[in-house]
Design an enzyme around this catalytic site. Structure first.
Site, short mmCIF file in Angstrom:
data_model
loop_
_atom_site.label_atom_id
_atom_site.label_comp_id
_atom_site.label_asym_id
_atom_site.label_seq_id
_atom_site.Cartn_x
_atom_site.Cartn_y
_atom_site.Cartn_z
N ASN A 1 0.84 -0.81 -0.10
CA ASN A 1 0.06 0.05 0.08
C ASN A 1 0.99 1.06 0.01
O ASN A 1 2.23 1.17 0.44
CB ASN A 1 -0.99 -0.50 1.60
N HIS B 1 1.17 5.77 0.82
CA HIS B 1 0.18 5.98 2.37
C HIS B 1 1.41 7.34 2.27
O HIS B 1 2.08 7.96 2.09
CB HIS B 1 -0.02 5.46 3.63
N LEU C 1 -4.33 -1.15 10.35
CA LEU C 1 -5.06 0.73 9.62
C LEU C 1 -3.58 1.64 9.08
O LEU C 1 -3.09 2.16 10.02
CB LEU C 1 -5.91 1.59 10.03
C1 GRF Z 1 -2.74 8.70 -2.93
O1 GRF Z 1 -2.56 10.40 -1.60
C2 GRF Z 1 -2.36 7.48 -1.39
O2 GRF Z 1 -1.03 7.13 -0.88
C3 GRF Z 1 -3.66 6.74 -0.69
O3 GRF Z 1 -4.63 7.45 -1.70
C4 GRF Z 1 -4.11 8.13 -2.92
C5 GRF Z 1 -4.79 7.56 -4.02
O4 GRF Z 1 -4.40 8.33 -4.78
N1 GRF Z 1 -3.59 5.78 -0.27
P1 GRF Z 1 -4.61 8.01 -6.57
O5 GRF Z 1 -5.66 7.25 -6.93
O6 GRF Z 1 -3.34 6.38 -6.38
O7 GRF Z 1 -4.42 8.75 -7.39
#
Ligand code: GRF
Length: 194
Positions: A100, A102, A137
């Site tokens: 993931n 973040h 989370l």
């Molecule tokens: C990103 O800021 C990511 O870090 C977070 O959700 C957002 C997703 O953006 N988990 P995108 O859909 O990849 O443009």
């Protein structure tokens, strides 16, 4: 797996096309049928699954997703703006194989609105993190991070945009590093079984 605009997914896809990430995207899954990121996925001819999670328990929905991933023999999952916590059953089906991204330097500012949390807490440096997903989370083991300075005049929008640029750079790098590590582990396992 995505729920929104899918810019990180696009960054990964483009890195694959450039040969910087040695992988193939075998399917794209969304829990929101209207997710904007699916348009690009369809344009690229990728297998797209837009499932509605409405009214389904976390376990029931995740079982549907797992069936799709298993059908495609998925080896590694990238969450890219997937706005849904995964059930324990899902995480156990892909141990150490779900990544993931973040938009903060975890463990600071997990959960929603990470960029707003950074501004409200007055930190001078924030950034983004690629981590393995566990049952918490945004708590899984950290794989890679990139710092982004917070400027005096920053708003949530300006800060988010600069972090996003770093996300697009970091996620493909961290993904390729994980792929290489998995391949090396596989090689040493098969060598030791000789
Ligand atoms: C990103 O800021 C990511 O870090 C977070 O959700 C957002 C997703 O953006 N988990 P995108 O859909 O990849 O443009």
């Amino acid at each position: 797996m995505l729920s929104g605009r899918g810019s990180n997914f696009q960054a990964i896809h483009r890195a694959i096309l450039r040969g910087e990430v040695k992988a193939e995207i075998v399917c794209v899954v969304s829990n929101l049928p209207g997710a904007a990121g699916l348009t690009y996925a369809r344009e690229q001819g990728l297998a797209v699954y837009a499932l509605s999670s409405k009214g389904l328990s976390r376990e029931t929905f995740d079982q549907q997703v797992l069936a799709i991933l298993q059908e495609h023999q998925v080896e590694l999952i990238c969450l890219a703006g997937y706005m849904r916590l995964l059930s324990p059953g899902f995480i156990q089906a892909f141990p150490g194989r779900t990544l993931n991204i973040h938009p903060s330097l975890l463990p600071s500012f997990p959960g929603l609105d990470a960029q707003k949390q950074a501004l409200e807490n007055g930190v001078k440096i924030t950034g983004c993190t690629v981590h393995l997903v566990d049952e918490g989370l945004d708590t899984g083991p950290i794989l890679a991070q990139a710092p982004v300075p917070v400027l005096c005049e920053d708003t949530v929008e300006t800060l988010s945009a600069r972090i996003l640029t770093e996300e697009h750079r970091l996620y493909p790098l961290a993904l390729q590093a994980r792929i290489s590590a998995m391949a090396a582990a596989k090689r040493s396992m098969s060598a030791s079984s000789l």
